[in-house]
Write a protein that holds these residues in place. Structure first.
Motif, PDB file in Angstrom:
ATOM      1  N   GLU A 105      -6.491  -0.560  -4.524  1.00 27.27           N
ATOM      2  CA  GLU A 105      -5.940   0.740  -4.165  1.00 27.27           C
ATOM      3  C   GLU A 105      -6.986   1.504  -3.377  1.00 27.27           C
ATOM      4  O   GLU A 105      -7.987   1.907  -3.962  1.00 27.27           O
ATOM      5  CB  GLU A 105      -5.562   1.485  -5.445  1.00 27.27           C
ATOM      6  CG  GLU A 105      -4.729   2.687  -5.217  1.00 27.27           C
ATOM      7  CD  GLU A 105      -4.221   3.316  -6.520  1.00 27.27           C
ATOM      8  OE1 GLU A 105      -3.926   4.505  -6.468  1.00 27.27           O
ATOM      9  OE2 GLU A 105      -4.120   2.646  -7.565  1.00 27.27           O
ATOM     10  N   PRO A 106      -6.824   1.658  -2.067  1.00 34.10           N
ATOM     11  CA  PRO A 106      -5.695   1.238  -1.237  1.00 34.10           C
ATOM     12  C   PRO A 106      -5.669  -0.280  -1.056  1.00 34.10           C
ATOM     13  O   PRO A 106      -6.679  -0.955  -1.239  1.00 34.10           O
ATOM     14  CB  PRO A 106      -5.939   1.935   0.101  1.00 34.10           C
ATOM     15  CG  PRO A 106      -7.425   2.089   0.170  1.00 34.10           C
ATOM     16  CD  PRO A 106      -7.871   2.308  -1.262  1.00 34.10           C
ATOM     17  N   TYR A 107      -4.500  -0.784  -0.684  1.00 35.35           N
ATOM     18  CA  TYR A 107      -4.315  -2.224  -0.466  1.00 35.35           C
ATOM     19  C   TYR A 107      -4.510  -2.486   1.021  1.00 35.35           C
ATOM     20  O   TYR A 107      -3.664  -2.162   1.839  1.00 35.35           O
ATOM     21  CB  TYR A 107      -2.912  -2.645  -0.912  1.00 35.35           C
ATOM     22  CG  TYR A 107      -2.807  -4.119  -1.223  1.00 35.35           C
ATOM     23  CD1 TYR A 107      -2.715  -4.561  -2.526  1.00 35.35           C
ATOM     24  CD2 TYR A 107      -2.810  -5.074  -0.205  1.00 35.35           C
ATOM     25  CE1 TYR A 107      -2.625  -5.905  -2.835  1.00 35.35           C
ATOM     26  CE2 TYR A 107      -2.725  -6.424  -0.497  1.00 35.35           C
ATOM     27  CZ  TYR A 107      -2.632  -6.827  -1.811  1.00 35.35           C
ATOM     28  OH  TYR A 107      -2.555  -8.167  -2.106  1.00 35.35           O
ATOM     29  N   TRP A 151      -4.969  -4.589  -9.013  1.00 34.85           N
ATOM     30  CA  TRP A 151      -4.287  -4.438  -7.723  1.00 34.85           C
ATOM     31  C   TRP A 151      -5.102  -3.443  -6.904  1.00 34.85           C
ATOM     32  O   TRP A 151      -5.322  -2.313  -7.334  1.00 34.85           O
ATOM     33  CB  TRP A 151      -2.883  -3.897  -7.976  1.00 34.85           C
ATOM     34  CG  TRP A 151      -1.963  -3.859  -6.824  1.00 34.85           C
ATOM     35  CD1 TRP A 151      -1.822  -2.826  -5.925  1.00 34.85           C
ATOM     36  CD2 TRP A 151      -1.006  -4.841  -6.436  1.00 34.85           C
ATOM     37  NE1 TRP A 151      -0.840  -3.109  -5.023  1.00 34.85           N
ATOM     38  CE2 TRP A 151      -0.322  -4.348  -5.316  1.00 34.85           C
ATOM     39  CE3 TRP A 151      -0.666  -6.089  -6.942  1.00 34.85           C
ATOM     40  CZ2 TRP A 151       0.692  -5.061  -4.681  1.00 34.85           C
ATOM     41  CZ3 TRP A 151       0.341  -6.795  -6.317  1.00 34.85           C
ATOM     42  CH2 TRP A 151       1.000  -6.294  -5.194  1.00 34.85           C
ATOM     43  N   ASN A 171       0.824  -1.205   0.000  1.00 40.33           N
ATOM     44  CA  ASN A 171       0.000   0.000   0.000  1.00 40.33           C
ATOM     45  C   ASN A 171       0.867   1.268   0.000  1.00 40.33           C
ATOM     46  O   ASN A 171       0.635   2.190   0.755  1.00 40.33           O
ATOM     47  CB  ASN A 171      -0.944  -0.004   1.204  1.00 40.33           C
ATOM     48  CG  ASN A 171      -2.078   0.979   1.034  1.00 40.33           C
ATOM     49  OD1 ASN A 171      -2.551   1.176  -0.068  1.00 40.33           O
ATOM     50  ND2 ASN A 171      -2.487   1.606   2.111  1.00 40.33           N
ATOM     51  N   ARG A 228      -5.709   3.928 -13.093  1.00 38.02           N
ATOM     52  CA  ARG A 228      -6.219   5.107 -12.388  1.00 38.02           C
ATOM     53  C   ARG A 228      -7.111   5.963 -13.295  1.00 38.02           C
ATOM     54  O   ARG A 228      -7.014   7.185 -13.315  1.00 38.02           O
ATOM     55  CB  ARG A 228      -5.083   5.923 -11.792  1.00 38.02           C
ATOM     56  CG  ARG A 228      -4.341   5.192 -10.682  1.00 38.02           C
ATOM     57  CD  ARG A 228      -3.227   6.010 -10.101  1.00 38.02           C
ATOM     58  NE  ARG A 228      -2.741   5.398  -8.868  1.00 38.02           N
ATOM     59  CZ  ARG A 228      -1.691   5.836  -8.207  1.00 38.02           C
ATOM     60  NH1 ARG A 228      -1.016   6.886  -8.625  1.00 38.02           N
ATOM     61  NH2 ARG A 228      -1.309   5.224  -7.108  1.00 38.02           N
ATOM     62  N   ASP A 247       2.310   4.265  -2.584  1.00 41.74           N
ATOM     63  CA  ASP A 247       2.007   4.810  -3.914  1.00 41.74           C
ATOM     64  C   ASP A 247       3.092   4.503  -4.937  1.00 41.74           C
ATOM     65  O   ASP A 247       2.808   4.387  -6.127  1.00 41.74           O
ATOM     66  CB  ASP A 247       1.761   6.311  -3.859  1.00 41.74           C
ATOM     67  CG  ASP A 247       1.145   6.805  -5.164  1.00 41.74           C
ATOM     68  OD1 ASP A 247       0.024   6.348  -5.485  1.00 41.74           O
ATOM     69  OD2 ASP A 247       1.804   7.586  -5.882  1.00 41.74           O
ATOM     70  N   LEU A 297       1.761   1.136  -5.958  1.00 39.52           N
ATOM     71  CA  LEU A 297       0.414   1.222  -6.525  1.00 39.52           C
ATOM     72  C   LEU A 297       0.394   1.812  -7.927  1.00 39.52           C
ATOM     73  O   LEU A 297      -0.355   1.342  -8.788  1.00 39.52           O
ATOM     74  CB  LEU A 297      -0.483   2.054  -5.608  1.00 39.52           C
ATOM     75  CG  LEU A 297      -0.755   1.490  -4.218  1.00 39.52           C
ATOM     76  CD1 LEU A 297      -1.429   2.544  -3.342  1.00 39.52           C
ATOM     77  CD2 LEU A 297      -1.596   0.228  -4.295  1.00 39.52           C
ATOM     78  N   ARG A 298       1.225   2.804  -8.187  1.00 38.39           N
ATOM     79  CA  ARG A 298       1.167   3.493  -9.480  1.00 38.39           C
ATOM     80  C   ARG A 298       1.581   2.618 -10.654  1.00 38.39           C
ATOM     81  O   ARG A 298       1.241   2.914 -11.798  1.00 38.39           O
ATOM     82  CB  ARG A 298       1.989   4.765  -9.444  1.00 38.39           C
ATOM     83  CG  ARG A 298       3.489   4.514  -9.348  1.00 38.39           C
ATOM     84  CD  ARG A 298       4.267   5.784  -9.213  1.00 38.39           C
ATOM     85  NE  ARG A 298       4.148   6.541 -10.446  1.00 38.39           N
ATOM     86  CZ  ARG A 298       5.033   7.413 -10.863  1.00 38.39           C
ATOM     87  NH1 ARG A 298       6.090   7.667 -10.147  1.00 38.39           N
ATOM     88  NH2 ARG A 298       4.878   8.035 -12.006  1.00 38.39           N
TER      89      ARG A 298
END
Length: 171
Positions: free
Chosen positions: A40-42, A38, A26, A155, A28, A31-32
């Motif tokens: 987001e948030p994890y 996946w 978790n 995103r 960024d 995540l990006r």
């Protein structure tokens, strides 16, 4: 897995990994670059699903420091007429970047995939701009096969992906 420096190991995911997985995943900076599947948030609930269900598909491994997950690698064999292909991926918590761990783990993962005599190609789709993963792919002998313009969502935006691959040497 012996090619990682002590005290690093690769091992299957297991119950008890949830909190460490959620903490590492978790960020960024992780995540990006992950696919939209996946979370987001994890969350810890997402990590519990992964440990108990998601990690059972394909061949996935926790990349651990002193037996605590800090990242992961995975190989996902394709099926049907594409069964000669295996998709691979990797990630590592940013606190451990720059130590050469991911190329070692990724190289091992590719070697494992190629143990199957039907597998002739191992590939990694990498989001455009993810220079760290591109460097890993190149370090383990993958080459840029293609750039896939506007081939994935991330995103809420359509992005390009770079497809890296390596091939089994002919007999």
């Amino acid at each position: 897995m012996n090619s990682l420096p002590d005290p690093w190991t690769l091992r299957p995911w297991r119950p008890g990994d949830e909190a460490a997985l959620a903490r590492a995943a978790n960020d960024d900076r992780i995540l990006r670059w992950m696919s939209d599947t996946w979370p987001e948030p994890y969350t810890v609930a997402d990590a519990a699903w992964w440990v108990n269900e998601g990690s059972l598909a394909g061949s996935t491994w926790a990349l651990c420091l002193k037996d605590v997950p800090q990242g992961g690698v995975g190989a996902h064999p394709q099926t049907g007429f594409q069964r000669c292909n295996v998709e691979v991926g990797w990630w590592l918590a940013p606190a451990h970047w720059g130590q050469g761990l991911v190329p070692l783990a990724a190289r091992w993962l590719v070697e494992q995939a190629l143990l199957n005599p039907e597998v002739t190609r191992v590939f990694a789709p990498i989001h455009a701009g993810n220079m760290a993963s591109i460097r890993v792919a190149e370090k383990i002998g993958m080459r840029l096969e293609s750039v896939q313009p506007r081939s994935a969502y991330k995103r809420g935006a359509v992005i390009d992906r770079h497809l890296y691959a390596l091939y089994r040497d002919p007999p």
